[in-house]
Each structure stands twice: as C-alpha cells, then as structure tokens.
Design an enzyme around this catalytic site. Structure first.
Site, PDB file in Angstrom:
ATOM      1  N   LYS A   1      83.075 -60.122 -60.036  1.00 44.98           N
ATOM      2  CA  LYS A   1      82.462 -60.330 -58.548  1.00 44.98           C
ATOM      3  C   LYS A   1      81.151 -60.793 -58.613  1.00 44.98           C
ATOM      4  O   LYS A   1      80.814 -61.513 -57.661  1.00 44.98           O
ATOM      5  CB  LYS A   1      82.454 -58.658 -58.235  1.00 44.98           C
ATOM      6  N   ASN A   2      80.218 -60.530 -59.525  1.00 47.41           N
ATOM      7  CA  ASN A   2      78.946 -60.903 -59.505  1.00 47.41           C
ATOM      8  C   ASN A   2      78.887 -62.382 -59.949  1.00 47.41           C
ATOM      9  O   ASN A   2      77.783 -63.157 -59.694  1.00 47.41           O
ATOM     10  CB  ASN A   2      77.936 -60.099 -60.401  1.00 47.41           C
TER      11      ASN A   2
ATOM     12  N   ARG B   1      74.345 -56.970 -49.219  1.00 46.81           N
ATOM     13  CA  ARG B   1      72.940 -57.561 -49.590  1.00 46.81           C
ATOM     14  C   ARG B   1      73.329 -58.916 -50.346  1.00 46.81           C
ATOM     15  O   ARG B   1      72.485 -59.852 -49.968  1.00 46.81           O
ATOM     16  CB  ARG B   1      72.327 -56.501 -50.652  1.00 46.81           C
TER      17      ARG B   1
ATOM     18  N   CYS C   1      69.006 -50.156 -50.367  1.00 45.74           N
ATOM     19  CA  CYS C   1      70.338 -49.444 -50.622  1.00 45.74           C
ATOM     20  C   CYS C   1      70.175 -48.113 -51.497  1.00 45.74           C
ATOM     21  O   CYS C   1      68.973 -47.912 -51.963  1.00 45.74           O
ATOM     22  CB  CYS C   1      71.192 -50.371 -51.199  1.00 45.74           C
TER      23      CYS C   1
ATOM     24  N   ARG D   1      65.156 -52.859 -53.601  1.00 44.68           N
ATOM     25  CA  ARG D   1      65.594 -54.215 -53.667  1.00 44.68           C
ATOM     26  C   ARG D   1      64.898 -55.085 -52.804  1.00 44.68           C
ATOM     27  O   ARG D   1      65.704 -55.668 -51.879  1.00 44.68           O
ATOM     28  CB  ARG D   1      67.165 -53.980 -53.394  1.00 44.68           C
ATOM     29  N   PRO D   2      63.673 -55.375 -53.051  1.00 36.19           N
ATOM     30  CA  PRO D   2      63.053 -56.316 -52.246  1.00 36.19           C
ATOM     31  C   PRO D   2      63.604 -57.781 -52.400  1.00 36.19           C
ATOM     32  O   PRO D   2      64.176 -57.923 -53.568  1.00 36.19           O
ATOM     33  CB  PRO D   2      61.521 -56.162 -52.837  1.00 36.19           C
TER      34      PRO D   2
ATOM     35  N   ASP E   1      61.030 -60.389 -52.451  1.00 37.74           N
ATOM     36  CA  ASP E   1      59.865 -61.135 -52.667  1.00 37.74           C
ATOM     37  C   ASP E   1      60.036 -62.368 -53.590  1.00 37.74           C
ATOM     38  O   ASP E   1      59.405 -63.363 -53.483  1.00 37.74           O
ATOM     39  CB  ASP E   1      58.680 -60.256 -52.993  1.00 37.74           C
ATOM     40  N   LEU E   2      60.643 -62.168 -54.637  1.00 39.06           N
ATOM     41  CA  LEU E   2      60.845 -63.226 -55.639  1.00 39.06           C
ATOM     42  C   LEU E   2      61.603 -64.260 -55.114  1.00 39.06           C
ATOM     43  O   LEU E   2      61.405 -65.807 -55.565  1.00 39.06           O
ATOM     44  CB  LEU E   2      61.669 -62.573 -56.993  1.00 39.06           C
TER      45      LEU E   2
ATOM     46  N   ASP F   1      74.525 -51.774 -64.600  1.00 36.22           N
ATOM     47  CA  ASP F   1      75.776 -51.742 -63.999  1.00 36.22           C
ATOM     48  C   ASP F   1      76.770 -50.911 -65.031  1.00 36.22           C
ATOM     49  O   ASP F   1      77.797 -50.465 -64.264  1.00 36.22           O
ATOM     50  CB  ASP F   1      76.400 -52.716 -63.330  1.00 36.22           C
TER      51      ASP F   1
ATOM     52  N   VAL G   1      65.966 -50.935 -64.772  1.00 36.61           N
ATOM     53  CA  VAL G   1      65.964 -52.048 -63.664  1.00 36.61           C
ATOM     54  C   VAL G   1      65.977 -51.617 -62.361  1.00 36.61           C
ATOM     55  O   VAL G   1      65.150 -52.470 -61.278  1.00 36.61           O
ATOM     56  CB  VAL G   1      67.396 -52.901 -63.797  1.00 36.61           C
TER      57      VAL G   1
ATOM     58  N   ARG H   1      84.781 -52.074 -53.100  1.00 38.64           N
ATOM     59  CA  ARG H   1      83.954 -53.382 -53.053  1.00 38.64           C
ATOM     60  C   ARG H   1      83.937 -54.095 -54.318  1.00 38.64           C
ATOM     61  O   ARG H   1      83.512 -55.647 -54.411  1.00 38.64           O
ATOM     62  CB  ARG H   1      82.487 -52.908 -52.733  1.00 38.64           C
TER      63      ARG H   1
HETATM   64  C1  UD1 Z   1      72.577 -58.308 -59.350  1.00 42.63           C
HETATM   65  C2  UD1 Z   1      73.701 -57.765 -59.263  1.00 42.63           C
HETATM   66  C3  UD1 Z   1      73.816 -56.068 -59.414  1.00 42.63           C
HETATM   67  C4  UD1 Z   1      73.222 -55.619 -60.886  1.00 42.63           C
HETATM   68  C5  UD1 Z   1      71.785 -56.485 -60.703  1.00 42.63           C
HETATM   69  C6  UD1 Z   1      71.045 -56.099 -61.904  1.00 42.63           C
HETATM   70  C7  UD1 Z   1      75.016 -59.302 -57.856  1.00 42.63           C
HETATM   71  C8  UD1 Z   1      75.749 -59.559 -56.759  1.00 42.63           C
HETATM   72  N1  UD1 Z   1      74.580 -58.035 -58.074  1.00 42.63           N
HETATM   73  O1  UD1 Z   1      71.715 -57.526 -58.167  1.00 42.63           O
HETATM   74  O2  UD1 Z   1      75.367 -55.839 -59.761  1.00 42.63           O
HETATM   75  O3  UD1 Z   1      73.034 -54.301 -60.754  1.00 42.63           O
HETATM   76  O4  UD1 Z   1      71.954 -57.978 -60.452  1.00 42.63           O
HETATM   77  O5  UD1 Z   1      71.607 -56.489 -63.084  1.00 42.63           O
HETATM   78  O6  UD1 Z   1      74.968 -60.185 -58.804  1.00 42.63           O
HETATM   79  N2  UD1 Z   1      63.565 -57.300 -57.294  1.00 42.63           N
HETATM   80  C9  UD1 Z   1      62.440 -57.696 -56.689  1.00 42.63           C
HETATM   81  N3  UD1 Z   1      62.155 -58.565 -56.005  1.00 42.63           N
HETATM   82  C10 UD1 Z   1      63.064 -59.732 -55.945  1.00 42.63           C
HETATM   83  C11 UD1 Z   1      64.375 -59.243 -56.399  1.00 42.63           C
HETATM   84  C12 UD1 Z   1      64.537 -58.239 -57.208  1.00 42.63           C
HETATM   85  O7  UD1 Z   1      61.193 -56.773 -57.202  1.00 42.63           O
HETATM   86  O8  UD1 Z   1      63.012 -60.514 -54.866  1.00 42.63           O
HETATM   87  C13 UD1 Z   1      63.745 -56.324 -58.255  1.00 42.63           C
HETATM   88  C14 UD1 Z   1      64.899 -55.286 -57.572  1.00 42.63           C
HETATM   89  O9  UD1 Z   1      64.331 -54.388 -56.835  1.00 42.63           O
HETATM   90  C15 UD1 Z   1      65.408 -54.438 -58.815  1.00 42.63           C
HETATM   91  C16 UD1 Z   1      65.451 -55.531 -59.997  1.00 42.63           C
HETATM   92  O10 UD1 Z   1      64.399 -56.594 -59.519  1.00 42.63           O
HETATM   93  O11 UD1 Z   1      64.520 -53.419 -59.243  1.00 42.63           O
HETATM   94  C17 UD1 Z   1      66.436 -56.421 -60.341  1.00 42.63           C
HETATM   95  O12 UD1 Z   1      66.958 -56.790 -59.205  1.00 42.63           O
HETATM   96  P1  UD1 Z   1      68.028 -58.206 -59.343  1.00 42.63           P
HETATM   97  O13 UD1 Z   1      67.947 -58.704 -60.493  1.00 42.63           O
HETATM   98  O14 UD1 Z   1      67.351 -59.133 -58.223  1.00 42.63           O
HETATM   99  O15 UD1 Z   1      69.511 -57.533 -58.870  1.00 42.63           O
HETATM  100  P2  UD1 Z   1      70.474 -58.339 -57.585  1.00 42.63           P
HETATM  101  O16 UD1 Z   1      70.193 -59.749 -58.080  1.00 42.63           O
HETATM  102  O17 UD1 Z   1      70.205 -57.724 -56.269  1.00 42.63           O
END
Ligand code: UD1
Length: 426
Positions: free
Chosen positions: A22-23, A93, A117, A122-123, A125-126, A313, A335, A405
C-alpha cells in the site's frame, strides 16, 4: 455497518500470498501525474486507500483504468486543474502526496490541509520546508470549522530550482513529496537525512523508469538532477512488508506453521529478528518466509524507529503478541507520539498493558477474553484480529473500514490459514 468476528482458532497453518505494498502504491500513483505517456502499474492492491488516490487523479484530469484485477493504466497527459477535491483529500492523509507532482508538472497546487489523526498530530512542515527550498511560495488558508469551510494550502512557483534540503526527521512522506517535485526542477536537489524505507526505493525505481535522474534512494542522501520531461513506464509494486509481518505474527501468536509468500526478506530484518528472539523458528526461502511459532513465547522488547529500525506499522501487532509472551515486555514508540490507542482495546480483552509517555509495559501471559473492541486505526485493526485468534470466545471488531484501508482480502487470507473469522452486519 459491518464488523469482523474472530474466534479462538488454534494454530494457524498453510500458505498466504502477500499483496503489493500500500505504502508504495500510493506515492507511485501520485507520481504518475508526472508522466505524459501511459503508465502501467502491476501488483496494485485492491484497497480503499488506493481507490481514493485513483479518484484524486481522475478529478485532476488523469485517466485511470483497470487492466485486470491488480494492474492499472494511468495517463496524465491532459491534466485539467491543479485544485484537488477537498472531500477526497480529506478522506486520506496520503492524498497530500499529489502536491509535489502537481508543483513539478504545472507549478501550482491547491491541496486540503491534512488534519491530525488518531496516531498523532502528523504535521507537514517538512514537506513545506522542502518545497520552499525549491522555490515554491505558499499560503495556508484556515476555514471556519463550524460553517464547514475547507482548510487548504495554495502553492505556486514560476520554476522549481533544485537546492539542498535537510530533513529534521527522516519523514517518509516528506522525502517522497520532495523527490517528486525535484525530478522536474532545474538543477540538482540534495535531500539530506532522507527516509530510507523500501517504499522510497520503489518510488525512485519507478521515477527512474519514467526518465528521472535520481541517485542514493535507500541511503540517507538522495541526489536528484532535474530533467525536462518524464514519459511512460511499466512498473511492478514491491510486496507489502507490513502485511507480511502481520501474517508472520499470526503464526507466532498461535504457535502455528505458516509460509508467507511474495516477500522480500531483507525488508523484514527487524521483524524476523524479534520473532526469533520470541522463540519462533524462521526459514527464509527465495520469495517466501516460513514461520513456526513456539509452544511458549519468550518476552521481548521493541523500539520503533525509521527504517531500517523496527517499523512503527508493526508495533500494534507485536503488542498483541506480547500479551502472550512470558513476563514483562517493553515497547518504545519513537516515530508517532500517540500510537498506543490499541493498548486500551487489548486491556478490554484482559491484557495487562500500562502506558507511560512513549513506553508501554506489557505483562504476559494474559488469558484474553473476546469482547467488543474498536479498530482505532489500520494497524490496531490487524492487531485485534491477531488477539482475537487466541482469545476465548468471540472478539467483535468494530470500525473495520480502517482494516480495509490497508489489508486486501483480509477475511479470505486469514480463513485460508484456518482462522475462524467472518464479516457480519452490525
Ligand atoms: C508513512 C506511512 C505510514 C508509516 C509512516 C512511518 C504511507 C502512506 N504511510 O506515513 O504507514 O507509519 O510512514 O513509517 O507511506 N513529521 C513531521 N513533519 C512532517 C512530516 C512528518 O514532524 O512534515 C513527523 C510525523 O508527525 C511523525 C514522523 O514525522 O511523527 C513520521 O512521519 P512520516 O514518516 O512522515 O510518516 P508518513 O509519511 O505520514
């Protein structure tokens, strides 16, 4: 509304084939907005989230057609808008992953702001930091919740220009979104402290087939030299390592004997290693992993980390297993800040789990009792099925749309291993 009912099923036995990841599928479908010719994707899992991202593409003007059950054809040569549909974006998302491709392809994007969620804030900003570095200007619009107004980001750029982007955390989504914007930027983009997940490598392999110039995916530094145009390609999605891990835990928790087919063992190192510590016997075959669960599971500790560390996950599924492990087991979640919602559900079934900050102490062995529980998110849902397999009586899992999902044919696949599981009307 439907629910899943699971009964104590004894030892699971047999073979189960894992679907495409899926991812990987979600970012690769989003990245298909970048190509101007036919794109054929194979091993696409039939999941609600995949349907949603296909709808997002269609609403932007792409054609997305089924070729067979797991193969789709996408053509994005005639995009008609840069505005994404709020109701679709709001459902998932990961829809935000179309922002990078839209900026690359048409220099403009309007995307709904993804909310928090159940597993954390889950911001984004990055993602935005990366887009800014490439020359994107954006404004955030916050709608009035009460009157049902949308919140969205409006972004545009005259021309994307490559630059260096350091990610404060190796976010999977941010790495993907920035990569997808950078492939059509002018000059070189370097993503430092990039995520190294296998799904990033799959996305990079796909983009390279489209004609992109990317090096270093799978390491923490990704170098992208922009090209003028991307064409079409045929690509096969990698197997879902989390679905594979879930069936491996099913063998472990029931003391069963299961061959999980269509796996890349290298993507599952921490899962294999922790199951061995718990007493499982694991044999790696060419594309399969054979797991024999022990009579009694030993206690283990896990700490979730970005890849190649233990995947967040798989945390809920391991916590289900830990309720059946001897003595004290510790889980540390690094995480996501709020990913212990499943603990309350296990405790309703008679588990002994105590949460403190980002750690959980799971004391086994608990005699679980089936009851009404709720899938608070996708992996929680899967973990409740696992707990239900060893609980006395019936476990009734509600809110199962979360499970659908991310797990294709979940009832059929578990039943094929001898699980007593069915979907029924509430
Ligand atoms: C993806 C996966 C999800 C998995 C996660 C971590 C998909 C569709 N989903 O989610 O199943 O659990 O990776 O392996 O691939 N963060 C920030 N700022 C940002 C982005 C992220 O602070 O701009 C933080 C998040 O709040 C979180 C951490 O980084 O605490 C990891 O998030 P991220 O790796 O971005 O996860 P996703 O890509 O949303």
């Amino acid at each position: 509304m439907e629910k899943i009912v699971v009964e104590n099923s004894g030892k699971l036995n047999g073979r189960v084939r894992v679907s495409g990841a899926k991812n990987s599928t979600l970012p690769i479908i989003a990245a298909s907005l970048l190509g101007t010719e036919d794109i054929i994707l194979e091993e696409v899992p039939r999941l609600k989230d995949v349907e949603i991202i296909c709808e997002v593409l269609r609403a932007l003007g792409a054609t997305v057609e089924d070729i067979d059950e797991h193969t789709i054809r996408i053509n994005s040569s005639n995009l008609k808008t840069y505005e994404t549909k709020f109701d679709l974006m709001n459902k998932m998302r990961a829809s935000f992953l179309v922002m990078g491709p839209l900026l690359g392809r048409i220099g403009k994007a309007k995307c709904a702001l993804p909310g928090g969620c159940t597993i954390g804030a889950r911001p984004i900003d990055l993602h935005l930091k990366g887009f800014s570095a490439l020359g994107v200007e954006y404004t955030e619009h916050y709608g009035d919740l009460e009157s049902g107004e949308d919140s969205y980001i409006l972004a545009h750029t005259e021309k994307l220009v490559g630059d260096k982007v350091y990610l404060d955390f190796p976010s999977v989504g941010a790495t993907e979104n920035i990569m997808m914007a950078a492939v059509l930027a002018k000059g070189r983009t370097i993503i430092e402290n990039a995520a190294m997940e296998p799904e990033i490598v799959d996305l990079s392999n796909f983009l390279r087939k489209l004609g992109a110039n990317i090096k270093g995916a799978g390491t923490n530094t990704i170098i992208i030299d922009g090209v003028e145009k991307l064409h079409g390609a045929r690509h096969q999605i990698i197997p879902d390592r989390i679905e594979a891990g879930t069936f491996m835990v099913a063998a472990a928790i029931t003391g069963g004997d299961v061959v999980v087919e269509n796996v890349i063992s290298d993507h599952l190192r921490p899962v294999i290693s922790k199951l061995e510590e718990a007493g499982c016997e694991i044999t790696e075959e060419e594309d399969n992993i054979h797991v024999k669960g022990p009579e009694e599971l030993k206690c283990i500790n896990i700490k979730t980390l970005p890849y190649p560390g233990f995947p967040t996950d798989m945390q809920a599924q391991f916590m289900a297993m830990m309720t059946q492990c001897d003595k004290t087991n510790i889980v540390m979640e690094t995480v996501f800040e709020n990913r212990f919602m499943h603990a309350d559900e296990f405790n309703k079934m008679g588990a002994d789990i105590k949460i403190k900050d980002r750690s959980a102490m799971v004391t086994g062995v608990s005699k679980l009792q089936g009851t009404d529980v709720r899938a608070t998110d996708l992996r929680c849902g899967a973990a409740l099925i696992l707990a239900g397999l060893v609980a006395e009586g019936e476990t009734h899992i509600h809110d199962i749309y979360h499970i659908e999902r991310g797990y294709e044919d979940v009832i059929k696949k578990f039943s094929g291993l001898g699980a007593k599981i069915k979907r029924v009307e509430e």
